[in-house]
Design an enzyme around this catalytic site. Structure first.
Site, PDB file in Angstrom:
ATOM      1  N   THR A  23      -0.868   7.452  -1.613  1.00  0.00           N
ATOM      2  CA  THR A  23      -2.139   7.772  -1.812  1.00  0.00           C
ATOM      3  C   THR A  23      -2.687   6.339  -0.957  1.00  0.00           C
ATOM      4  O   THR A  23      -4.681   6.350  -1.785  1.00  0.00           O
ATOM      5  CB  THR A  23      -1.846   7.156  -3.109  1.00  0.00           C
ATOM      6  OG1 THR A  23      -1.731   5.879  -3.406  1.00  0.00           O
ATOM      7  CG2 THR A  23      -1.249   8.451  -3.847  1.00  0.00           C
ATOM      8  N   ARG A  76       1.106  -0.755  -0.223  1.00  0.00           N
ATOM      9  CA  ARG A  76       0.112   0.315   0.065  1.00  0.00           C
ATOM     10  C   ARG A  76       1.119   1.276  -0.065  1.00  0.00           C
ATOM     11  O   ARG A  76       1.389   1.158   0.646  1.00  0.00           O
ATOM     12  CB  ARG A  76      -1.364   0.334   1.471  1.00  0.00           C
ATOM     13  CG  ARG A  76      -2.354   0.524   1.447  1.00  0.00           C
ATOM     14  CD  ARG A  76      -2.901  -0.048   2.032  1.00  0.00           C
ATOM     15  NE  ARG A  76      -2.493   0.365   3.530  1.00  0.00           N
ATOM     16  CZ  ARG A  76      -3.145   1.272   4.319  1.00  0.00           C
ATOM     17  NH1 ARG A  76      -4.157   1.061   4.505  1.00  0.00           N
ATOM     18  NH2 ARG A  76      -2.602   1.473   5.762  1.00  0.00           N
ATOM     19  N   ASP A 115       0.458  -2.510  12.058  1.00  0.00           N
ATOM     20  CA  ASP A 115       1.083  -2.823  11.387  1.00  0.00           C
ATOM     21  C   ASP A 115       1.848  -4.633  11.289  1.00  0.00           C
ATOM     22  O   ASP A 115       2.262  -5.063  11.622  1.00  0.00           O
ATOM     23  CB  ASP A 115       2.094  -2.967  10.278  1.00  0.00           C
ATOM     24  CG  ASP A 115       2.970  -2.703   9.055  1.00  0.00           C
ATOM     25  OD1 ASP A 115       2.550  -3.599   9.037  1.00  0.00           O
ATOM     26  OD2 ASP A 115       2.740  -1.918   8.320  1.00  0.00           O
ATOM     27  N   ASP A 141       5.080  -5.922   9.804  1.00  0.00           N
ATOM     28  CA  ASP A 141       5.485  -5.449  10.321  1.00  0.00           C
ATOM     29  C   ASP A 141       5.708  -6.126  11.411  1.00  0.00           C
ATOM     30  O   ASP A 141       6.745  -7.214  12.236  1.00  0.00           O
ATOM     31  CB  ASP A 141       5.732  -3.986  11.056  1.00  0.00           C
ATOM     32  CG  ASP A 141       6.585  -3.196   9.778  1.00  0.00           C
ATOM     33  OD1 ASP A 141       7.241  -3.835   9.362  1.00  0.00           O
ATOM     34  OD2 ASP A 141       6.028  -2.443   9.498  1.00  0.00           O
TER      35      ASP A 141
HETATM   36  C1  PRP Z   1      -1.301  -4.799   5.031  1.00  0.00           C
HETATM   37  C2  PRP Z   1      -1.683  -5.633   4.827  1.00  0.00           C
HETATM   38  C3  PRP Z   1      -2.502  -5.648   3.560  1.00  0.00           C
HETATM   39  C4  PRP Z   1      -3.066  -4.176   3.193  1.00  0.00           C
HETATM   40  C5  PRP Z   1      -4.692  -3.662   3.824  1.00  0.00           C
HETATM   41  O1  PRP Z   1       0.062  -4.552   3.587  1.00  0.00           O
HETATM   42  O2  PRP Z   1      -0.896  -6.905   4.405  1.00  0.00           O
HETATM   43  O3  PRP Z   1      -2.280  -6.247   2.068  1.00  0.00           O
HETATM   44  O4  PRP Z   1      -2.110  -3.725   3.705  1.00  0.00           O
HETATM   45  O5  PRP Z   1      -4.612  -2.649   3.181  1.00  0.00           O
HETATM   46  P1  PRP Z   1      -5.627  -1.737   2.315  1.00  0.00           P
HETATM   47  O6  PRP Z   1      -7.007  -3.505   3.062  1.00  0.00           O
HETATM   48  O7  PRP Z   1      -5.943  -0.618   2.689  1.00  0.00           O
HETATM   49  O8  PRP Z   1      -5.205  -1.690   1.156  1.00  0.00           O
HETATM   50  P2  PRP Z   1       1.233  -3.407   3.619  1.00  0.00           P
HETATM   51  O9  PRP Z   1       1.122  -2.896   1.654  1.00  0.00           O
HETATM   52  O10 PRP Z   1       1.167  -2.749   4.490  1.00  0.00           O
HETATM   53  O11 PRP Z   1       2.109  -4.403   3.192  1.00  0.00           O
HETATM   54  P3  PRP Z   1       2.895  -5.928   3.639  1.00  0.00           P
HETATM   55  O12 PRP Z   1       2.476  -7.357   3.854  1.00  0.00           O
HETATM   56  O13 PRP Z   1       4.271  -5.949   3.136  1.00  0.00           O
HETATM   57  O14 PRP Z   1       3.398  -5.313   5.035  1.00  0.00           O
HETATM   58  N1  URA Z   2      -2.200  -2.719   7.307  1.00  0.00           N
HETATM   59  C1  URA Z   2      -2.028  -3.129   7.942  1.00  0.00           C
HETATM   60  O1  URA Z   2      -1.029  -3.788   8.143  1.00  0.00           O
HETATM   61  N2  URA Z   2      -2.682  -2.773  10.031  1.00  0.00           N
HETATM   62  C2  URA Z   2      -4.048  -1.794   9.237  1.00  0.00           C
HETATM   63  O2  URA Z   2      -3.857  -1.949  10.457  1.00  0.00           O
HETATM   64  C3  URA Z   2      -3.843  -1.439   8.012  1.00  0.00           C
HETATM   65  C4  URA Z   2      -3.292  -1.702   6.954  1.00  0.00           C
END
Ligand code: PRP
Ligand code: URA
Length: 210
Positions: free
Chosen positions: A109, A105, A201, A204
């Site tokens: 944006t 994400r 997160d 993380d």
């Molecule tokens: C997180 C999560 C989803 C997304 C959710 O991933 O694991 O994929 O955010 O958010 P959304 O519904 O607003 O799209 P992130 O983009 O943080 O990537 P990561 O899994 O690599 O940490």
């Molecule tokens: N992605 C995450 O990992 N946590 C949130 O709360 C939203 C998006």
């Protein structure tokens, strides 16, 4: 058949989710809990797999038994955080294939940015379970499912640990044919697009990167 939206109220799932949310939970415990909850959710999400009757010879006779009718499944984690759920899902369906979709994400944006997609070659014969711990704005899940649909799988279900109402509504609207399974449903998103109260997160916390 009407599309299903299941928010789990099972005590085991709710208990594990309460530990997962805790800011004090270690990376090791967090990772284990994500897999345990994913396994419990898989049990329910596979409830409607078609069965066939077979005869099984026991030491004392012949039992007429139900047997899963040769359905092929695939789990597709949304990278990175979705990876944390895969081992739990595979505990219950060890022969399933695993595809991968890489999306992150954009922090400004909040829109999904794609960087990887590798799906089983015979996906047209498979029922697909897309897995990601968090459904926040819904952008990532909507886009991942859109990409998978281009490859024409038999069906798609989506499993997440925590959903925000905004993400759930958006996903329902974008993909009215996809069943949705959430271990918990939260209040809202904050100004940074994080789920409140959520768990922070997910990526993380699973990988210990912050
Ligand atoms: C997180 C999560 C989803 C997304 C959710 O991933 O694991 O994929 O955010 O958010 P959304 O519904 O607003 O799209 P992130 O983009 O943080 O990537 P990561 O899994 O690599 O940490
Ligand atoms: N992605 C995450 O990992 N946590 C949130 O709360 C939203 C998006």
């Amino acid at each position: 058949m009407e599309r299903k939206v299941v928010i789990f109220d099972h005590p085991l799932i709710q208990h594990k989710l309460s530990i997962l949310r805790n800011i004090e939970t270690s990376t090791k415990d967090f990772r284990e809990l994500v897999n345990e909850i994913a396994m419990l959710m898989t049990y329910e999400a596979t409830r409607d797999l078609p069965m066939e009757e077979i005869d099984v010879k026991t030491p004392c006779g012949v039992a007429s038994c139900n047997h899963i009718a040769g359905r092929k499944l695939a789990f597709v984690p949304i990278l990175r955080a979705g990876l944390g759920m895969v081992d739990g899902c595979l505990k219950l369906v060890p022969a399933a294939r695993v595809g991968h979709i890489g999306l992150y994400r954009d922090e400004e944006t909040l829109m999904p940015v794609e960087y990887y997609c590798k799906l089983p070659k015979d996906i047209e014969e498979r029922d697909v379970f897309v897995v990601d711990p968090m459904l926040a704005t819904g952008g990532s899940a909507i886009d991942a499912i859109r990409q998978i649909k281009l490859r024409k799988p038999r069906s798609i279900k989506f499993m997440c640990l925590i959903a925000a109402p905004e993400g759930l509504d958006a996903l329902k609207k974008a993909h009215p044919d996809v069943d949705i399974f959430c271990a918990g449903m939260d209040e809202k998103l904050n100004e940074n697009g994080y789920i409140v109260p959520g768990l922070g997160d997910a990526g993380d916390r699973i990988f210990g990167t912050k």
